[in-house]
Structure formats: structure tokens, C-alpha cells
Design an enzyme around this catalytic site. Structure first.
Site, PDB file in Angstrom:
ATOM      1  N   SER A  41       0.841  -1.212   0.000  1.00 21.07           N
ATOM      2  CA  SER A  41       0.000   0.000   0.000  1.00 21.07           C
ATOM      3  C   SER A  41       0.869   1.253   0.000  1.00 21.07           C
ATOM      4  O   SER A  41       0.384   2.347   0.248  1.00 21.07           O
ATOM      5  CB  SER A  41      -0.934   0.013   1.215  1.00 21.07           C
ATOM      6  OG  SER A  41      -0.188   0.078   2.415  1.00 21.07           O
TER       7      SER A  41
ATOM      8  N   THR B 114     -41.873  23.188  -8.363  1.00 21.46           N
ATOM      9  CA  THR B 114     -41.987  21.754  -8.070  1.00 21.46           C
ATOM     10  C   THR B 114     -42.174  21.073  -9.426  1.00 21.46           C
ATOM     11  O   THR B 114     -42.797  21.662 -10.323  1.00 21.46           O
ATOM     12  CB  THR B 114     -43.204  21.423  -7.165  1.00 21.46           C
ATOM     13  OG1 THR B 114     -44.395  21.824  -7.829  1.00 21.46           O
ATOM     14  CG2 THR B 114     -43.122  22.114  -5.818  1.00 21.46           C
ATOM     15  N   HIS B 115     -41.651  19.895  -9.589  1.00 26.04           N
ATOM     16  CA  HIS B 115     -41.691  19.185 -10.885  1.00 26.04           C
ATOM     17  C   HIS B 115     -41.117  20.048 -12.017  1.00 26.04           C
ATOM     18  O   HIS B 115     -41.534  19.911 -13.167  1.00 26.04           O
ATOM     19  CB  HIS B 115     -43.132  18.773 -11.249  1.00 26.04           C
ATOM     20  CG  HIS B 115     -43.832  18.053 -10.150  1.00 26.04           C
ATOM     21  ND1 HIS B 115     -43.761  16.696  -9.965  1.00 26.04           N
ATOM     22  CD2 HIS B 115     -44.614  18.525  -9.137  1.00 26.04           C
ATOM     23  CE1 HIS B 115     -44.480  16.350  -8.909  1.00 26.04           C
ATOM     24  NE2 HIS B 115     -44.999  17.444  -8.380  1.00 26.04           N
TER      25      HIS B 115
ATOM     26  N   SER C 105     -16.637  26.446 -26.231  1.00 26.93           N
ATOM     27  CA  SER C 105     -16.760  25.257 -27.074  1.00 26.93           C
ATOM     28  C   SER C 105     -15.673  25.335 -28.136  1.00 26.93           C
ATOM     29  O   SER C 105     -15.245  26.422 -28.516  1.00 26.93           O
ATOM     30  CB  SER C 105     -18.139  25.237 -27.730  1.00 26.93           C
ATOM     31  OG  SER C 105     -18.086  24.576 -28.974  1.00 26.93           O
TER      32      SER C 105
ATOM     33  N   LYS D 146     -20.656  29.910 -27.096  1.00 28.92           N
ATOM     34  CA  LYS D 146     -20.859  29.146 -25.871  1.00 28.92           C
ATOM     35  C   LYS D 146     -20.225  29.737 -24.623  1.00 28.92           C
ATOM     36  O   LYS D 146     -19.145  30.303 -24.661  1.00 28.92           O
ATOM     37  CB  LYS D 146     -20.271  27.743 -26.052  1.00 28.92           C
ATOM     38  CG  LYS D 146     -21.131  26.862 -26.912  1.00 28.92           C
ATOM     39  CD  LYS D 146     -22.394  26.496 -26.190  1.00 28.92           C
ATOM     40  CE  LYS D 146     -22.890  25.147 -26.696  1.00 28.92           C
ATOM     41  NZ  LYS D 146     -23.947  24.660 -25.834  1.00 28.92           N
TER      42      LYS D 146
ATOM     43  N   GLU E 175     -21.336  20.807 -14.129  1.00 23.75           N
ATOM     44  CA  GLU E 175     -21.585  19.461 -14.650  1.00 23.75           C
ATOM     45  C   GLU E 175     -20.600  18.479 -14.026  1.00 23.75           C
ATOM     46  O   GLU E 175     -20.953  17.351 -13.670  1.00 23.75           O
ATOM     47  CB  GLU E 175     -21.477  19.479 -16.176  1.00 23.75           C
ATOM     48  CG  GLU E 175     -22.592  20.299 -16.801  1.00 23.75           C
ATOM     49  CD  GLU E 175     -22.324  20.730 -18.244  1.00 23.75           C
ATOM     50  OE1 GLU E 175     -23.233  21.277 -18.855  1.00 23.75           O
ATOM     51  OE2 GLU E 175     -21.195  20.525 -18.745  1.00 23.75           O
TER      52      GLU E 175
ATOM     53  N   GLN F  37      -6.898  -2.566   4.310  1.00 20.00           N
ATOM     54  CA  GLN F  37      -5.939  -1.719   3.593  1.00 20.00           C
ATOM     55  C   GLN F  37      -6.593  -1.052   2.384  1.00 20.00           C
ATOM     56  O   GLN F  37      -6.291   0.089   2.052  1.00 20.00           O
ATOM     57  CB  GLN F  37      -4.755  -2.581   3.153  1.00 20.00           C
ATOM     58  CG  GLN F  37      -3.779  -1.884   2.225  1.00 20.00           C
ATOM     59  CD  GLN F  37      -2.515  -2.711   2.028  1.00 20.00           C
ATOM     60  OE1 GLN F  37      -1.794  -2.972   2.992  1.00 20.00           O
ATOM     61  NE2 GLN F  37      -2.253  -3.147   0.810  1.00 20.00           N
TER      62      GLN F  37
HETATM   63  N1  ARG Z   1      -0.672  -1.633   5.137  1.00 23.68           N
HETATM   64  C1  ARG Z   1      -1.592  -2.128   6.119  1.00 23.68           C
HETATM   65  C2  ARG Z   1      -2.906  -1.369   5.999  1.00 23.68           C
HETATM   66  O1  ARG Z   1      -2.922  -0.414   5.322  1.00 23.68           O
HETATM   67  C3  ARG Z   1      -1.042  -1.928   7.489  1.00 23.68           C
HETATM   68  C4  ARG Z   1      -1.487  -2.905   8.488  1.00 23.68           C
HETATM   69  C5  ARG Z   1      -0.924  -4.269   8.202  1.00 23.68           C
HETATM   70  N2  ARG Z   1      -1.230  -5.169   9.280  1.00 23.68           N
HETATM   71  C6  ARG Z   1      -1.130  -6.474   9.148  1.00 23.68           C
HETATM   72  N3  ARG Z   1      -1.467  -7.199  10.172  1.00 23.68           N
HETATM   73  N4  ARG Z   1      -0.722  -7.042   8.064  1.00 23.68           N
HETATM   74  O2  ARG Z   1      -3.900  -1.728   6.554  1.00 23.68           O
END
Ligand code: ARG
Length: 501
Positions: free
Chosen positions: A27, A161-162, A283, A289, A296, A328
Site C-alpha cells: 500500500s 416543483t416538478h 466550445s 458558448k 456538470e 488496507q
Molecule cells: N498496510 C496495512 C494497511 O494499510 C497496514 C497494516 C498491516 N497489518 C497487518 N497485520 N498485516 O492496513
């Protein structure tokens, strides 16, 4: 930075993780969002370990010094995030400390801590910061709405409304209605902040530690209002994220509906609002435009936030109690929700500030409208003794005739009298001045007697009341920010006491 072959955690595993598996697992990239939080949480933990006599002053000082230089390298953009080397930011930070001061001292950093309480801490720290940013920007948007409402207190317009003419009111009534939406959004964020602002650190893996950790102390050093007490709850729960995401989604739905109104109102057919050049899009082919692209996009981004909220709910619904790696996967979803919400609030603030309202057009439409119909029916109830249903029939018939003849409601008194004999068998006539009062769009708001209506007096009262609520929301925000600054100051002082001389 050198990573130990295979990573610092793999003590019982004989082989390093395969590259593809490592990339899938890590991560680290999305953890950029909690890099500084991870360092901050580690600093508070180390200060507490020293205060509790778990590690020596000298060792604490060395670890804190390593953390300081990591933070400096990070801020200078010198830390590379290589997911094939580290599972996450927690591993990177610890590995850095080990490489800098060695395992004998650096290896004490993680004493009494697990990545499970660590990551829950980092998310709460980061979310706390984002909620305060959203709070501040939302407050600014709410102030802008109040300011515009003040300018348009008695700008007559038809309310819908509507998407059909319903009743006449003031533009301020519309703006104040959204101000009320946003005030509730602010309340939701404030309530959510209180539940986010609880410290999970010290829960360890999930069932606490045999070491004498001082949980209230780390909570205090990090500016938390209290503990996420039960250690299993502390590592396992993510409802604080869901609540923040849901508050963002509700807020985004509000902004999206407002955006939709303004898109419609900016069409040539409505002509109620015009975007200033600096907020309009051109545009590539049609030179005439001035497209409301910002609005949007706000609408579409609101849809995305709602989708992300359901992604969060769904990734959590089957996770067994405790920690599983599913958790995670919730982090980048949350970062995206927070980013989309913050940028949309900011853009909407600019739009509300910058919009030009075409008052003449709104008034013109109100004057052509049959929207005074309800008011006329109520005048017949009050001044001619009809039941509401009789009055409804009579006004409906009158409008049918008026449309056919091409006259406006305030020119249709004779038609009403004519219709009454036919429909009700008696001639219903209102005094001319009463008929006038209840069919002239500009006079109608003052006739509305109910609390919360766009009566000019009610409008002024609500505006004053909401401005007081805004001031209160600002004070609350400032007190939260001050509390965090105070804690940060305390932590910095404790750290400087431990600096090696
Ligand atoms: N990278 C992990 C997370 O974001 C950290 C915790 C990992 N814990 C574990 N027991 N493997 O959640």
C-alpha cells in the site's frame, strides 16, 4: 535507502516475497497520504516509551533524530516510494530508522505497537486534518451563500416543483434553503470529527500489550479527545471512515442538486444566471458558448463519491472482526472521497461568489406566472368563506379561462366571478384590493404568515439567525484547530528535551 533483503518482517519466512505479489500487496503508493502522520504517531509513541521507562532517554533521542531526518528527506522529495521493497509506509519508516541507527537501538521503535493500531492511528490523524479542511471550506461556501442571500433578500422569483411554476418567493429563500442544507452538513462533520478524534494507539495487534504503555499520554500528545478504548474495537472498526465518507456523500448530493439547478438556470430558456467569464467554459466549435462545465463536473463527481461510499461499505461488510488485509483497500477510497469533496466545495464557493443573477428576468417570469394560484385560493378561504377544495376548483377553472384568453391572474377577476356562478352556483366576489393583493406577485410574499416562509420579515429573521449559526460553527472550528496546535507544541517540546546533545 537500503532495504533488507526480503523486508524487515520476514523472520519466519525463508524466501523473499515474489515481485508481482509484492506489488499487489503493497500500500506504499497510497500511503504517501499518511507519510507525515506515520512519523508523527511514531514520535509520540517513542516519547511515551521513554516516559514509561521502557526505553532509555538516549535511545529515544536517537530514534527521534532519525525520524526528524526522514521527515526532512520526505519534505525535500528525496524519499522514493518503491512498493516492491516495502509493504507499506510503516515498514519503510522502521526500515529507515534501522538503516540509520542500527537494529539494537532502532529496533526498539516498534515496541508495544502493531501495524494494526498504527495504521488505524494514521488514518484517524489524516482524516482529522481533512475534515478540518472540508469544514473550513464548507464554512466559506456557507458564508458566500448567506452573503448572496443578503443581496437578494427581496428578489422576486418563481419557486418550482416538478420543474413547473409552484409558488412565488424570493431568490434569498432558495439560497437560504441551501444554507440550511450546508449547516446540517457542518453539524454532521462536527459530530463525525468527534468520533474520528479518538486514539487507537496502544491497542497493539488487537488485544493490548504486556508492557506498561500509557495510552492516555500518547492520545494527549497527538491532540486526541480520548481513546478508541477497547483494543479490539480500536484496530477492527472503520465506522469512523464510513461516517466521514457518508457525510461527504450527503454533502456532495446537496452540491450536485444545487449544481443541477444552476445549470438549468443558466440555459437561454431560463436566463436566470450567468457565469462570469473566468468560470465559464467555451466550445471548440460553437463560438457563442459559455458552458457551465464546472457544475456538470460537480454533478458527476458527486456520483463518483456515492459510488466510492458504496465501495467502502462493501469492502467492510464481510471482514471478520480483528484485522484483515481487506482494511488496507479502504484507504485510497477514502482519500479519493476526501479530495473530491474538498475540491467540489471550493469550486462551488467560487461559483456562488461569482455568479451573476439576472433579477429582471426572474421578476419578469414571476409576473407572467400563474404561481399566485395558491395564494388566491387561500384568499377565497379567508375572505369569501369557501372551503379549500371549492377554492381550488374555482381558481383552477379561472386559470383555464385566463390562459385561453391570454390574460394574467391579476387581470382575471371577472373570469373568476363568471366561473363561480357556473361551478359553485353562487357569484363569489372578492373586494378588488384583496384580489389585487393576492394575485400581484410582488405583494404576495408579505401575505405569507407562516414561520419559515419567504415573508420579508421571516427572511430577515432567518438570515440573522443563520449568520449567528455560522459564527458559532466558525468558533467551533477554531477551537478544534487550536487544540491540535497546542498538542503539537507540547509534543515538539518533549521531543526537543530528548534530542541528543
Ligand atoms: N498496510 C496495512 C494497511 O494499510 C497496514 C497494516 C498491516 N497489518 C497487518 N497485520 N498485516 O492496513
Amino acid at each position: 535507502m537500503k532495504a533488507e533483503r526480503g523486508g524487515i518482517y520476514r523472520s519466519r519466512l525463508r524466501k523473499p516475497l515474489e515481485k508481482e505479489a509484492a506489488l499487489y500487496l503493497s500500500s506504499l503508493k497510497e500511503d504517501a497520504e499518511i507519510f507525515e502522520e506515520d512519523v508523527l504517531g511514531t514520535e509520540a509513541h517513542v516519547v511515551m516509551l521513554f516516559e514509561q521507562g521502557i526505553i532509555s532517554r538516549k535511545d529515544a533521542g536517537k530514534i527521534l533524530e532519525a525520524l526528524e531526518s526522514l521527515k526532512a528527506e520526505w519534505r525535500e522529495g528525496r524519499v522514493k516510494l518503491e512498493p516492491e521493497k516495502f509493504e507499506d509506509v510503516h515498514e519503510l519508516v522502521e526500515a529507515y530508522i534501522l538503516s540509520r541507527i542500527g537494529v539494537e537501538v532502532g529496533g526498539k521503535t516498534h515496541t508495544g505497537r502493531s501495524r494494526n493500531d498504527q495504521v488505524a492511528l494514521d488514518i484517524r490523524l489524516r482524516l482529522r486534518r481533512s475534515l478540518l479542511e472540508i469544514w473550513r471550506s464548507l464554512l466559506s461556501l456557507a458564508y458566500s451563500l448567506a452573503g448572496r442571500a443578503d443581496q437578494e433578500k427581496e428578489t422576486l422569483m418563481v419557486l418550482y416543483t416538478h420543474t413547473q411554476h409552484a409558488q412565488v418567493g424570493f431568490l434569498s429563500h432558495y439560497l437560504l434553503a441551501y444554507l440550511d442544507h450546508l449547516l446540517r452538513d457542518l453539524e454532521r462533520i462536527e459530530a463525525c470529527y468527534g468520533r474520528v478524534n479518538r486514539c487507537p494507539l496502544g491497542a497493539s495487534a488487537l488485544a493490548g500489550s504486556t508492557l506498561p504503555l500509557n495510552r492516555p499520554r500518547t492520545a494527549e500528545l497527538l491532540g486526541f479527545e480520548g481513546l478508541a478504548e477497547n483494543s479490539l474495537d480500536a484496530v477492527s472498526s472503520r465506522d469512523f471512515m464510513l461516517e466521514a465518507a457518508a457525510s461527504c456523500a450527503i454533502l456532495m448530493v446537496h452540491l450536485s442538486r444545487m449544481a443541477e439547478d444552476l445549470v438549468l438556470w443558466s440555459s437561454s430558456e431560463f436566463g436566470y444566471v450567468e457565469f462570469p467569464d473566468e468560470l465559464a467554459s467555451p466550445s471548440s466549435i460553437m463560438p457563442q458558448k459559455r458552458n457551465p462545465c464546472l457544475l456538470e463536473l460537480a454533478r458527476a463527481k458527486a456520483g463518483r463519491v456515492c459510488g466510492l461510499l458504496s465501495a467502502l461499505l462493501l469492502s467492510l461488510k464481510g471482514v471478520p472482526t480483528g484485522y484483515s488485509r481487506d482494511l488496507q483497500e479502504t484507504k485510497p477510497v477514502l482519500w479519493e472521497i476526501l479530495g473530491l469533496t474538498l475540491s467540489t466545495v471550493r469550486v462551488m464557493d467560487r461559483v456562488v461568489e461569482g455568479l451573476k443573477f439576472n433579477r429582471n428576468r426572474m421578476v419578469e417570469v414571476a409576473f407572467q406566472s400563474y404561481a399566485p394560484a395558491v395564494d388566491l385560493a387561500e384568499a377565497l378561504v379567508k375572505h369569501a368563506g369557501l372551503s379549500l377544495r371549492e377554492a381550488h376548483r374555482l381558481v383552477g377553472e379561472t386559470i383555464r379561462l385566463a390562459v385561453k384568453k391570454g390574460v394574467r391572474l391579476n387581470e382575471a377577476q371577472d373570469l373568476l366571478e363568471e366561473a363561480s356562478t357556473r361551478i359553485l352556483g353562487v357569484k363569489v366576489s372578492l373586494p378588488r384590493r384583496i384580489y389585487e393583493r393576492f394575485t400581484s406577485p410582488q405583494r404576495i410574499p408579505a401575505e405569507r404568515l407562516t414561520l419559515g416562509s419567504p415573508n420579508p420579515k421571516e427572511t430577515r429573521r432567518m438570515l440573522k439567525d443563520r449568520k449567528a449559526m455560522l459564527r458559532e460553527a466558525r468558533l467551533k472550528l477554531e477551537s478544534r484547530i487550536k487544540a491540535l496546535q497546542k498538542a503539537e507544541g507540547k509534543l515538539r517540546r518533549e521531543i526537543s528535551k530528548l534530542k541528543p546533545r
